[in-house]
Scaffold this motif. Structure first.
Motif, PDB file in Angstrom:
ATOM      1  N   ALA A   1      -6.884   4.266  10.083  1.00 49.18           N
ATOM      2  CA  ALA A   1      -6.988   3.293   8.998  1.00 49.18           C
ATOM      3  C   ALA A   1      -5.735   3.294   8.133  1.00 49.18           C
ATOM      4  O   ALA A   1      -5.242   2.236   7.729  1.00 49.18           O
ATOM      5  CB  ALA A   1      -8.222   3.589   8.145  1.00 49.18           C
ATOM      6  N   GLN A   2      -5.205   4.469   7.835  1.00 42.87           N
ATOM      7  CA  GLN A   2      -3.992   4.554   7.016  1.00 42.87           C
ATOM      8  C   GLN A   2      -2.796   3.938   7.731  1.00 42.87           C
ATOM      9  O   GLN A   2      -2.018   3.184   7.132  1.00 42.87           O
ATOM     10  CB  GLN A   2      -3.700   6.009   6.671  1.00 42.87           C
ATOM     11  CG  GLN A   2      -4.632   6.601   5.635  1.00 42.87           C
ATOM     12  CD  GLN A   2      -4.392   8.080   5.427  1.00 42.87           C
ATOM     13  OE1 GLN A   2      -4.020   8.802   6.362  1.00 42.87           O
ATOM     14  NE2 GLN A   2      -4.601   8.552   4.208  1.00 42.87           N
ATOM     15  N   ILE A   3      -2.654   4.256   8.998  1.00 44.29           N
ATOM     16  CA  ILE A   3      -1.531   3.729   9.766  1.00 44.29           C
ATOM     17  C   ILE A   3      -1.587   2.200   9.812  1.00 44.29           C
ATOM     18  O   ILE A   3      -0.576   1.517   9.575  1.00 44.29           O
ATOM     19  CB  ILE A   3      -1.527   4.307  11.190  1.00 44.29           C
ATOM     20  CG1 ILE A   3      -1.209   5.809  11.149  1.00 44.29           C
ATOM     21  CG2 ILE A   3      -0.515   3.577  12.074  1.00 44.29           C
ATOM     22  CD1 ILE A   3      -1.431   6.514  12.470  1.00 44.29           C
ATOM     23  N   MET A   4      -2.745   1.658  10.084  1.00 41.71           N
ATOM     24  CA  MET A   4      -2.871   0.203  10.185  1.00 41.71           C
ATOM     25  C   MET A   4      -2.711  -0.472   8.826  1.00 41.71           C
ATOM     26  O   MET A   4      -2.057  -1.510   8.717  1.00 41.71           O
ATOM     27  CB  MET A   4      -4.222  -0.163  10.809  1.00 41.71           C
ATOM     28  CG  MET A   4      -4.365   0.267  12.264  1.00 41.71           C
ATOM     29  SD  MET A   4      -2.993  -0.320  13.315  1.00 41.71           S
ATOM     30  CE  MET A   4      -3.205  -2.094  13.162  1.00 41.71           C
ATOM     31  N   ALA A   5      -3.291   0.127   7.802  1.00 42.50           N
ATOM     32  CA  ALA A   5      -3.215  -0.490   6.468  1.00 42.50           C
ATOM     33  C   ALA A   5      -1.779  -0.553   5.978  1.00 42.50           C
ATOM     34  O   ALA A   5      -1.322  -1.597   5.483  1.00 42.50           O
ATOM     35  CB  ALA A   5      -4.077   0.296   5.481  1.00 42.50           C
TER      36      ALA A   5
ATOM     37  N   THR B   1       0.057  -4.222   5.802  1.00 40.37           N
ATOM     38  CA  THR B   1       0.322  -4.730   4.455  1.00 40.37           C
ATOM     39  C   THR B   1       1.804  -4.698   4.124  1.00 40.37           C
ATOM     40  O   THR B   1       2.363  -5.684   3.618  1.00 40.37           O
ATOM     41  CB  THR B   1      -0.453  -3.908   3.412  1.00 40.37           C
ATOM     42  OG1 THR B   1      -1.855  -4.004   3.673  1.00 40.37           O
ATOM     43  CG2 THR B   1      -0.167  -4.418   1.999  1.00 40.37           C
ATOM     44  N   ASN B   2       2.473  -3.593   4.408  1.00 36.68           N
ATOM     45  CA  ASN B   2       3.849  -3.402   3.937  1.00 36.68           C
ATOM     46  C   ASN B   2       4.907  -4.051   4.822  1.00 36.68           C
ATOM     47  O   ASN B   2       5.968  -4.430   4.319  1.00 36.68           O
ATOM     48  CB  ASN B   2       4.159  -1.910   3.801  1.00 36.68           C
ATOM     49  CG  ASN B   2       3.271  -1.228   2.785  1.00 36.68           C
ATOM     50  OD1 ASN B   2       2.693  -1.878   1.915  1.00 36.68           O
ATOM     51  ND2 ASN B   2       3.140   0.078   2.899  1.00 36.68           N
TER      52      ASN B   2
ATOM     53  N   VAL C   1       0.872  -1.171   0.000  1.00 31.00           N
ATOM     54  CA  VAL C   1       0.000   0.000   0.000  1.00 31.00           C
ATOM     55  C   VAL C   1       0.909   1.220   0.000  1.00 31.00           C
ATOM     56  O   VAL C   1       1.818   1.328   0.829  1.00 31.00           O
ATOM     57  CB  VAL C   1      -0.918   0.027   1.242  1.00 31.00           C
ATOM     58  CG1 VAL C   1      -1.746   1.302   1.256  1.00 31.00           C
ATOM     59  CG2 VAL C   1      -1.824  -1.195   1.259  1.00 31.00           C
ATOM     60  N   PHE C   2       0.670   2.129  -0.940  1.00 33.53           N
ATOM     61  CA  PHE C   2       1.559   3.270  -1.147  1.00 33.53           C
ATOM     62  C   PHE C   2       0.729   4.552  -1.090  1.00 33.53           C
ATOM     63  O   PHE C   2       0.060   4.913  -2.054  1.00 33.53           O
ATOM     64  CB  PHE C   2       2.234   3.122  -2.519  1.00 33.53           C
ATOM     65  CG  PHE C   2       3.194   4.223  -2.880  1.00 33.53           C
ATOM     66  CD1 PHE C   2       4.475   4.247  -2.358  1.00 33.53           C
ATOM     67  CD2 PHE C   2       2.829   5.224  -3.777  1.00 33.53           C
ATOM     68  CE1 PHE C   2       5.368   5.256  -2.708  1.00 33.53           C
ATOM     69  CE2 PHE C   2       3.702   6.230  -4.130  1.00 33.53           C
ATOM     70  CZ  PHE C   2       4.982   6.236  -3.598  1.00 33.53           C
ATOM     71  N   VAL C   3       0.735   5.217   0.074  1.00 40.34           N
ATOM     72  CA  VAL C   3      -0.043   6.442   0.256  1.00 40.34           C
ATOM     73  C   VAL C   3       0.785   7.435   1.077  1.00 40.34           C
ATOM     74  O   VAL C   3       1.305   7.076   2.134  1.00 40.34           O
ATOM     75  CB  VAL C   3      -1.371   6.171   0.989  1.00 40.34           C
ATOM     76  CG1 VAL C   3      -2.169   7.462   1.141  1.00 40.34           C
ATOM     77  CG2 VAL C   3      -2.197   5.124   0.260  1.00 40.34           C
ATOM     78  N   PRO C   4       0.923   8.676   0.606  1.00 38.48           N
ATOM     79  CA  PRO C   4       1.664   9.682   1.372  1.00 38.48           C
ATOM     80  C   PRO C   4       0.757  10.453   2.332  1.00 38.48           C
ATOM     81  O   PRO C   4      -0.407  10.718   2.012  1.00 38.48           O
ATOM     82  CB  PRO C   4       2.201  10.615   0.283  1.00 38.48           C
ATOM     83  CG  PRO C   4       1.156  10.568  -0.784  1.00 38.48           C
ATOM     84  CD  PRO C   4       0.548   9.181  -0.723  1.00 38.48           C
TER      85      PRO C   4
END
Length: 251
Positions: free
Chosen positions: A98-102, A106-107, A86-89
Motif C-alpha cells: 500500500a505504501q509503495i503504490m500510494a 500520488t507523487n 504523500v510523504f512517509v518514510p
C-alpha cells in the motif's frame, strides 16, 4: 483580469495557503483534493466563484472525471499547480504494498495524469495566453534523506519530466516550472502525524548521516505564496524553469 488556477492537494497545507493567496489576489481558484470535506471547507471560506472538485490524483478515472467537471465550467484555465503529495518514510524491507503504490501513484504518476487531463484547458495559439504547469518537488532530491528513497525518487522523476515537458509543450504555449521546496508548516501542523516509532526511526537514520532534523529550519506555508504569485505572473517573454525554496528559520 484574474487568472483561473487549479491546485491539487488544496484541502490543507501549502495547497490551502496558495488557494487563499490567489483568491485574495482576485484569481479564481479550483481546489482539487481527495478528501471532499477539506476542499469543500476551503471553498466555503473563500466563497464564489471558487470551486471544489473531488479528485484522487493517483486514479486516472478520478482525474479524468474531475477535469471533465472543470471543463464544463471553465473551458480554459491559466495555471495548474501539481501540489498533492504523500510523504512517509520507510526502509525497503519494511515497505508495504500500500505504501509503495500510494507514494508512486500520488507523487509521480499523479502529476502526469493531472497534467495530461489539463492540457486541453491549458493550450493556446497565443504565447501571451498560454497556460503554465507548476510541479512541486522537494529539497530531499538534494539531501537524499534516509528512509525517503521512494518519495525522493518520485520527486526527482517529476523534475526530469518537467524539464522534458518544457520542450514538448512549447508548441502549445505551455510553460513548465518546478518549485523545489524545503520543509514548511503552519499553526495547524505542529507535529508529525506519523506513529512515534516511525518518527524516531526517521530521526535516528538521518542523524547517522549528519542530518539533525530537530535543528533544521522550517518556513511557514504563507511565506512561500509570494514566490508562486511571482512565477504565475511572469511576463510572456520570461520563463523560470526551476525555483528553489529553502527555509531560513523555524516558525
Amino acid at each position: 483580469m484574474g487568472k483561473i488556477i487549479a491546485i491539487t492537494g488544496a484541502g490543507d497545507g501549502l495547497g490551502r495557503a496558495l488557494a487563499r493567496r490567489f483568491a485574495k489576489d482576485g484569481d479564481i481558484v479550483i481546489l482539487l483534493g481527495r478528501t471532499w470535506s477539506k476542499v469543500e471547507a476551503v471553498v466555503a471560506e473563500l466563497g464564489a466563484p471558487h470551486m471544489a472538485v473531488l479528485c484522487d490524483v493517483g486514479d486516472a478515472a478520478s482525474v479524468n472525471a474531475a477535469f471533465a467537471q472543470i471543463a464544463a465550467v471553465h473551458p480554459k484555465i491559466d495555471v495548474l499547480i501539481n501540489n498533492a503529495a504523500v510523504f512517509v518514510p520507510f526502509k525497503l524491507a519494511d515497505a508495504t504494498d500500500a505504501q509503495i503504490m500510494a507514494l508512486t501513484m500520488t507523487n509521480f504518476v499523479g502529476p502526469i495524469l493531472v497534467s495530461r487531463a489539463a492540457l486541453p484547458l491549458l493550450r493556446s495559439d497565443d504565447a501571451k495566453t498560454g497556460g503554465h504547469i507548476i510541479n512541486l518537488s522537494s529539497e530531499s532530491v538534494r539531501l537524499q534523506m534516509p528512509m525517503l528513497w521512494l518519495y525522493t525518487a518520485a520527486k526527482q522523476g517529476v523534475e526530469m519530466l518537467s524539464e522534458m515537458w518544457q520542450h514538448e509543450l512549447k508548441a502549445d504555449n505551455i510553460r513548465v516550472t518546478v518549485v523545489r521546496a524545503g520543509q514548511m508548516m503552519d499553526e495547524t501542523k505542529t507535529a508529525s502525524s506519523w506513529p512515534r516509532e516511525v518518527s524516531m526511526a526517521f530521526a535516528m537514520a538521518n542523524a547517522e548521516v549528519g542530518l539533525k532534523l530537530i535543528e533544521r529550519p522550517i518556513s511557514h506555508y504563507n511565506s512561500a505564496t509570494d514566490v508562486f504569485h511571482a512565477v504565475v505572473n511572469l511576463p510572456a517573454d520570461l520563463h523560470v524553469g526551476m525555483v528553489t525554496l529553502s527555509a531560513d528559520r523555524r516558525v
